[in-house]
Design a protein around this motif. Sequence first.
Motif, PDB file in Angstrom:
ATOM      1  N   GLY A  61      -5.857  -6.302  -0.234  1.00  0.00           N
ATOM      2  CA  GLY A  61      -4.928  -6.284  -1.358  1.00  0.00           C
ATOM      3  C   GLY A  61      -4.918  -7.654  -2.009  1.00  0.00           C
ATOM      4  O   GLY A  61      -5.656  -8.550  -1.583  1.00  0.00           O
ATOM      5  N   ILE A  66      -7.765   5.334  -3.402  1.00  0.00           N
ATOM      6  CA  ILE A  66      -7.563   4.059  -2.691  1.00  0.00           C
ATOM      7  C   ILE A  66      -8.789   3.627  -1.887  1.00  0.00           C
ATOM      8  O   ILE A  66      -8.828   2.512  -1.378  1.00  0.00           O
ATOM      9  CB  ILE A  66      -6.330   4.096  -1.758  1.00  0.00           C
ATOM     10  CG1 ILE A  66      -6.521   5.148  -0.660  1.00  0.00           C
ATOM     11  CG2 ILE A  66      -5.053   4.344  -2.540  1.00  0.00           C
ATOM     12  CD1 ILE A  66      -5.430   5.109   0.402  1.00  0.00           C
ATOM     13  N   ILE A  85       1.166   5.050   6.731  1.00  0.00           N
ATOM     14  CA  ILE A  85       0.445   4.080   5.901  1.00  0.00           C
ATOM     15  C   ILE A  85       1.180   2.739   5.844  1.00  0.00           C
ATOM     16  O   ILE A  85       2.396   2.693   5.902  1.00  0.00           O
ATOM     17  CB  ILE A  85       0.232   4.665   4.465  1.00  0.00           C
ATOM     18  CG1 ILE A  85      -0.564   3.733   3.577  1.00  0.00           C
ATOM     19  CG2 ILE A  85       1.572   5.007   3.811  1.00  0.00           C
ATOM     20  CD1 ILE A  85      -2.030   3.759   3.849  1.00  0.00           C
ATOM     21  N   LEU A 118       0.792  -1.226   0.000  1.00  0.00           N
ATOM     22  CA  LEU A 118       0.000   0.000   0.000  1.00  0.00           C
ATOM     23  C   LEU A 118       0.832   1.287   0.000  1.00  0.00           C
ATOM     24  O   LEU A 118       0.525   2.215  -0.761  1.00  0.00           O
ATOM     25  CB  LEU A 118      -0.963  -0.040   1.188  1.00  0.00           C
ATOM     26  CG  LEU A 118      -2.128   0.933   1.184  1.00  0.00           C
ATOM     27  CD1 LEU A 118      -2.930   0.845  -0.094  1.00  0.00           C
ATOM     28  CD2 LEU A 118      -3.024   0.642   2.379  1.00  0.00           C
ATOM     29  N   SER A 173     -12.723   1.853   3.624  1.00  0.00           N
ATOM     30  CA  SER A 173     -11.743   0.783   3.503  1.00  0.00           C
ATOM     31  C   SER A 173     -10.782   1.162   2.374  1.00  0.00           C
ATOM     32  O   SER A 173     -11.166   1.884   1.460  1.00  0.00           O
ATOM     33  CB  SER A 173     -12.414  -0.548   3.139  1.00  0.00           C
ATOM     34  OG  SER A 173     -13.482  -0.815   4.001  1.00  0.00           O
ATOM     35  N   ILE A 174      -9.592   0.624   2.473  1.00  0.00           N
ATOM     36  CA  ILE A 174      -8.541   0.977   1.522  1.00  0.00           C
ATOM     37  C   ILE A 174      -8.190  -0.242   0.697  1.00  0.00           C
ATOM     38  O   ILE A 174      -8.140  -1.357   1.212  1.00  0.00           O
ATOM     39  CB  ILE A 174      -7.320   1.504   2.308  1.00  0.00           C
ATOM     40  CG1 ILE A 174      -7.600   2.933   2.782  1.00  0.00           C
ATOM     41  CG2 ILE A 174      -6.060   1.441   1.481  1.00  0.00           C
ATOM     42  CD1 ILE A 174      -6.521   3.487   3.678  1.00  0.00           C
ATOM     43  N   ILE A 175      -7.977  -0.023  -0.586  1.00  0.00           N
ATOM     44  CA  ILE A 175      -7.596  -1.130  -1.456  1.00  0.00           C
ATOM     45  C   ILE A 175      -6.207  -0.870  -2.023  1.00  0.00           C
ATOM     46  O   ILE A 175      -5.913   0.219  -2.481  1.00  0.00           O
ATOM     47  CB  ILE A 175      -8.647  -1.326  -2.575  1.00  0.00           C
ATOM     48  CG1 ILE A 175      -8.374  -2.608  -3.352  1.00  0.00           C
ATOM     49  CG2 ILE A 175      -8.717  -0.131  -3.504  1.00  0.00           C
ATOM     50  CD1 ILE A 175      -9.544  -3.042  -4.212  1.00  0.00           C
ATOM     51  N   ALA A 176      -5.349  -1.886  -1.894  1.00  0.00           N
ATOM     52  CA  ALA A 176      -4.006  -1.790  -2.460  1.00  0.00           C
ATOM     53  C   ALA A 176      -3.995  -2.568  -3.776  1.00  0.00           C
ATOM     54  O   ALA A 176      -4.495  -3.684  -3.824  1.00  0.00           O
ATOM     55  CB  ALA A 176      -2.976  -2.362  -1.492  1.00  0.00           C
ATOM     56  N   SER A 231      -7.841  -2.570   5.290  1.00  0.00           N
ATOM     57  CA  SER A 231      -7.382  -2.589   3.899  1.00  0.00           C
ATOM     58  C   SER A 231      -7.394  -4.003   3.343  1.00  0.00           C
ATOM     59  O   SER A 231      -7.339  -4.985   4.077  1.00  0.00           O
ATOM     60  CB  SER A 231      -5.978  -1.987   3.801  1.00  0.00           C
ATOM     61  OG  SER A 231      -5.053  -2.816   4.461  1.00  0.00           O
ATOM     62  N   HIS A 246      -6.198   8.337   2.495  1.00  0.00           N
ATOM     63  CA  HIS A 246      -7.283   8.568   1.533  1.00  0.00           C
ATOM     64  C   HIS A 246      -7.537  10.057   1.300  1.00  0.00           C
ATOM     65  O   HIS A 246      -8.200  10.421   0.342  1.00  0.00           O
ATOM     66  CB  HIS A 246      -8.564   7.892   2.031  1.00  0.00           C
ATOM     67  CG  HIS A 246      -9.038   8.382   3.350  1.00  0.00           C
ATOM     68  ND1 HIS A 246      -8.434   8.034   4.534  1.00  0.00           N
ATOM     69  CD2 HIS A 246     -10.042   9.218   3.690  1.00  0.00           C
ATOM     70  CE1 HIS A 246      -9.053   8.617   5.548  1.00  0.00           C
ATOM     71  NE2 HIS A 246     -10.028   9.349   5.059  1.00  0.00           N
ATOM     72  N   SER A 300       1.019  -1.745   6.923  1.00  0.00           N
ATOM     73  CA  SER A 300       0.795  -2.556   8.113  1.00  0.00           C
ATOM     74  C   SER A 300       1.900  -2.329   9.124  1.00  0.00           C
ATOM     75  O   SER A 300       3.051  -2.113   8.770  1.00  0.00           O
ATOM     76  CB  SER A 300       0.721  -4.031   7.731  1.00  0.00           C
ATOM     77  OG  SER A 300       1.962  -4.456   7.224  1.00  0.00           O
TER      78      SER A 300
END
Lengths: 288, 288
Positions: free
Chosen positions: A238, A140, A80, A20, A260-263, A236, A134, A82
């Motif tokens: 991915g 994202i 940003i 990410l 929510s975040i998408i990688a 998130s 974001h 993990s």
Amino acid sequence: MSAAAEQQGPLALICGGGSLPLAVADLVAAGGRKVVLFPITGVAKPEDYAQRPHTWMRIAKYRAFERVAFAAGCHDLVLIGSMVRPSLWHLRFDWSSLAVLSHIAAAFAGGDNHLLSGIVRLLEERGFRVLGAHEVAPEILVPEGMLGRVQPNERDRADIKFGLDYLRATGQFDVGQAVVVANKHVLAVEAAEGTDQMLARVAEMRASGRVRAPTGSGVLVKAPKPTQDRRFDLPSIGPRTIEGVARAELAGVAVVAGSSIIAEAEKLVAAADQAKIFVIGTTTGTSP
Amino acid sequence: MSAAAEQQGPLALICGGGSLPLAVADLVAAGGRKVVLFPITGVAKPEDYAQRPHTWMRIAKYRAFERVAFAAGCHDLVLIGSMVRPSLWHLRFDWSSLAVLSHIAAAFAGGDNHLLSGIVRLLEERGFRVLGAHEVAPEILVPEGMLGRVQPNERDRADIKFGLDYLRATGQFDVGQAVVVANKHVLAVEAAEGTDQMLARVAEMRASGRVRAPTGSGVLVKAPKPTQDRRFDLPSIGPRTIEGVARAELAGVAVVAGSSIIAEAEKLVAAADQAKIFVIGTTTGTSP
């Protein structure tokens, strides 16, 4: 560079693990804003940063980070990727950072939210403006609706609702943000182990016969904690999430749209379509 | 045999895994009541029953069980011991049992509570009176207070309260009854994997550095689900629980007094004292 981007100045990106951080860096840079990378020692992978200018950040050497960031003209900052909790008592501190770090040490006594809030408070006291990823790269955020070609069936939709209800009931305890539900039966709850480990556990329970839900049933549901500061640590997903879901032989993944975040979205959707796994950005409260 | 025990007639004991079923059998027999043992095939260990008269119970051969139980004069029945869900579609049914088993198949769609409730309803419809193990052997209920010599400290008491609050919030979802809390941080939540597996996960997370709570901190908290039928599936602890807690390097174990079952109490207390682990029977709601 756009006038707006120039006015904001360079962005300091403190990078945890996973894909990410660099995805966000590329999106921000594509918008014309300079990004200064600070991968965290022991968390980010050196090979991911080998081709780009960067300065390693050591939590125990906070002052060194601050000097570099201010010298580069960074006022805005994003955390940003993990994070695995570092052990404060295994680190060698420099004395000038020690006073600053007492804030962080105090924050370690609580849950992840407390830890992150403590770090954010510290950074703000030191003069940074802490933004959510974001806010600098709105692309994202997971949109509402299907992300790939596969659709959830009625049973899956009931499991999604059950999972969202469960996560809403537990969010106040600052525990994990994910759960696996099959036929309205909770198979696994994420706490300190993380989503990947939880999915591996479901795969093991299928292999051992402990979980007997039919192959291709069950949903991974992720939702933000209600108590969470939305600027950081949004749930998130991915491409690796899809791998874990496929190994656990689940039907799909549901995350909360806009929270929510998408990688690596394209790679994720391709992998999900290939594995016949649905990915849905749902809305809380109502049926997805 | 006492007059009361004679009046009640023999007790059918359907035995799952673990050491609890035979402990209950011995306590009931010591009170002068005849016990007829029905270990469940594939769940109970054959070597545990080698020295005692018993009839194996196959879930797919329900009628055979019923014939033996009624012929022995059993009207009262207790379900006791750990259950791993059998796979209905891997079993070979006899046709006379099939109609009866449709109740159980339907119950499989829900959580563990639904499954057990379905089985209990079936047994009651067939003429049995289903009792809780603690009703025939009240000695197995955990009393209030310390079970061994070790005491929880203030931090442990705060973790116990946090864990009980968490389990109360999630009980309505028919999920696991156990959680590991350290410094008010949830390290692990039990779902389908069971308590032993959850404790093994905490031990692994300590070894990998993912969990950094100091050695000897953290508490295993177990509580009954609020929706639970108290006649069966009360949370239980035994010597193996202490082994798992010791490997996870936790401070102790808290269960709800009067609503938890203890297997092999003397052995458990000796193991806990030896490992410097506290074991407390606490009361819900108030501070322990």
